[in-house]
Design a protein around this motif. Structure first.
Motif, mmCIF file in Angstrom:
data_model
loop_
_atom_site.group_PDB
_atom_site.id
_atom_site.type_symbol
_atom_site.label_atom_id
_atom_site.label_comp_id
_atom_site.label_asym_id
_atom_site.label_seq_id
_atom_site.Cartn_x
_atom_site.Cartn_y
_atom_site.Cartn_z
ATOM 1 N N PRO A 56 0.796 -1.241 0.000
ATOM 2 C CA PRO A 56 0.000 0.000 0.000
ATOM 3 C C PRO A 56 0.824 1.284 0.000
ATOM 4 C CG PRO A 56 -0.165 -1.123 2.112
ATOM 5 C CD PRO A 56 0.561 -2.049 1.193
ATOM 6 N N ASP A 57 2.026 1.252 0.541
ATOM 7 C CA ASP A 57 2.857 2.464 0.557
ATOM 8 C C ASP A 57 3.637 2.655 -0.743
ATOM 9 O OD1 ASP A 57 2.041 3.080 3.123
ATOM 10 O OD2 ASP A 57 3.704 1.989 4.047
ATOM 11 N N ALA A 58 3.694 1.632 -1.564
ATOM 12 C CA ALA A 58 4.519 1.677 -2.768
ATOM 13 C C ALA A 58 3.796 2.246 -3.982
ATOM 14 C CB ALA A 58 5.029 0.281 -3.100
ATOM 15 N N PHE A 59 2.463 2.096 -4.014
ATOM 16 C CA PHE A 59 1.707 2.421 -5.215
ATOM 17 C C PHE A 59 0.516 3.322 -4.927
ATOM 18 C CE2 PHE A 59 3.444 -1.878 -5.963
ATOM 19 C CZ PHE A 59 4.240 -1.592 -7.064
ATOM 20 N N GLY A 60 0.095 4.000 -5.969
ATOM 21 C CA GLY A 60 -1.103 4.808 -5.886
ATOM 22 C C GLY A 60 -1.731 4.976 -7.255
ATOM 23 N N ILE A 61 -3.000 5.307 -7.262
ATOM 24 C CA ILE A 61 -3.722 5.576 -8.502
ATOM 25 C C ILE A 61 -4.353 6.956 -8.361
ATOM 26 C CG2 ILE A 61 -5.495 4.809 -10.121
ATOM 27 C CD1 ILE A 61 -5.230 2.009 -8.775
ATOM 28 N N PRO A 62 -3.707 7.971 -8.907
ATOM 29 C CA PRO A 62 -4.314 9.300 -8.854
ATOM 30 C C PRO A 62 -5.640 9.299 -9.614
ATOM 31 C CG PRO A 62 -1.999 9.428 -9.484
ATOM 32 C CD PRO A 62 -2.390 7.977 -9.522
ATOM 33 N N PRO A 63 -6.566 10.161 -9.228
ATOM 34 C CA PRO A 63 -7.882 10.187 -9.873
ATOM 35 C C PRO A 63 -7.819 10.254 -11.401
ATOM 36 C CG PRO A 63 -7.915 11.576 -7.944
ATOM 37 C CD PRO A 63 -6.485 11.131 -8.127
ATOM 38 N N ARG A 64 -6.861 10.965 -11.953
ATOM 39 C CA ARG A 64 -6.761 11.093 -13.412
ATOM 40 C C ARG A 64 -6.405 9.774 -14.095
ATOM 41 N NH1 ARG A 64 -2.034 12.598 -11.267
ATOM 42 N NH2 ARG A 64 -0.104 12.010 -12.326
ATOM 43 N N MET A 65 -5.957 8.781 -13.314
ATOM 44 C CA MET A 65 -5.548 7.494 -13.882
ATOM 45 C C MET A 65 -6.527 6.358 -13.593
ATOM 46 S SD MET A 65 -1.521 7.278 -13.214
ATOM 47 C CE MET A 65 -0.486 8.689 -13.427
ATOM 48 N N GLU A 66 -7.576 6.626 -12.873
ATOM 49 C CA GLU A 66 -8.491 5.560 -12.458
ATOM 50 C C GLU A 66 -9.065 4.767 -13.627
ATOM 51 O OE1 GLU A 66 -11.387 7.203 -9.819
ATOM 52 O OE2 GLU A 66 -9.932 7.436 -8.205
ATOM 53 N N ALA A 67 -9.335 5.408 -14.741
ATOM 54 C CA ALA A 67 -9.938 4.719 -15.882
ATOM 55 C C ALA A 67 -8.899 4.168 -16.858
ATOM 56 C CB ALA A 67 -10.871 5.665 -16.619
ATOM 57 N N HIS A 68 -7.626 4.285 -16.519
ATOM 58 C CA HIS A 68 -6.551 3.876 -17.426
ATOM 59 C C HIS A 68 -5.764 2.703 -16.848
ATOM 60 C CE1 HIS A 68 -7.289 7.447 -19.839
ATOM 61 N NE2 HIS A 68 -7.394 8.107 -18.696
ATOM 62 N N HIS A 69 -5.056 2.029 -17.707
ATOM 63 C CA HIS A 69 -4.205 0.906 -17.295
ATOM 64 C C HIS A 69 -2.881 1.460 -16.753
ATOM 65 C CE1 HIS A 69 -6.752 -2.137 -19.159
ATOM 66 N NE2 HIS A 69 -6.833 -1.361 -20.215
ATOM 67 N N LYS A 70 -2.959 2.217 -15.680
ATOM 68 C CA LYS A 70 -1.756 2.848 -15.137
ATOM 69 C C LYS A 70 -1.796 2.871 -13.617
ATOM 70 C CE LYS A 70 -1.173 5.668 -19.211
ATOM 71 N NZ LYS A 70 -1.351 6.980 -19.801
#
Length: 104
Positions: A56-70
């Protein structure tokens, strides 16, 4: 991990090439540095949550990336094995994907 360590690992993956905007396989984005501390990794949406649950501390999904494979990997606090796993998933996704993708 440092950007140099990321580069060293990615270069071991079959077919991966470093280009000015990141690392690619079959001309499809695997990962790119956002800055010296943040690596954007192209991970399938259905495989991102597992990474976040495990690290959980290593990764994040910013809102702008929620719909993308990122997913973003935070290099200063991520365990090297976490970053390598995300990159490996991205490499497999892009290497074996039969779909044409937009690499941004």
């Amino acid at each position: 991990m440092t950007p140099d360590e990321v580069d060293a690992f990615v270069s071991t993956l079959d077919g991966c090439r470093h280009k000015p905007r990141g690392w690619y396989v079959n001309d499809r984005l695997v990962a790119r540095l956002v800055d010296a501390r943040t690596l954007l990794v192209r991970v399938p949406i259905e495989r991102r949550e597992d990474l976040i649950e495990r690290w959980p501390d290593a990764f994040g999904i910013p809102p702008r990336m929620e719909a993308h494979h990122k997913i973003e990997a935070y290099l200063e606090r991520a365990a090297p094995e976490a970053v390598r796993e995300a990159i490996r998933r991205a490499w497999e996704f892009q290497r074996y994907s039969g779909l044409r993708q937009t690499d941004t």
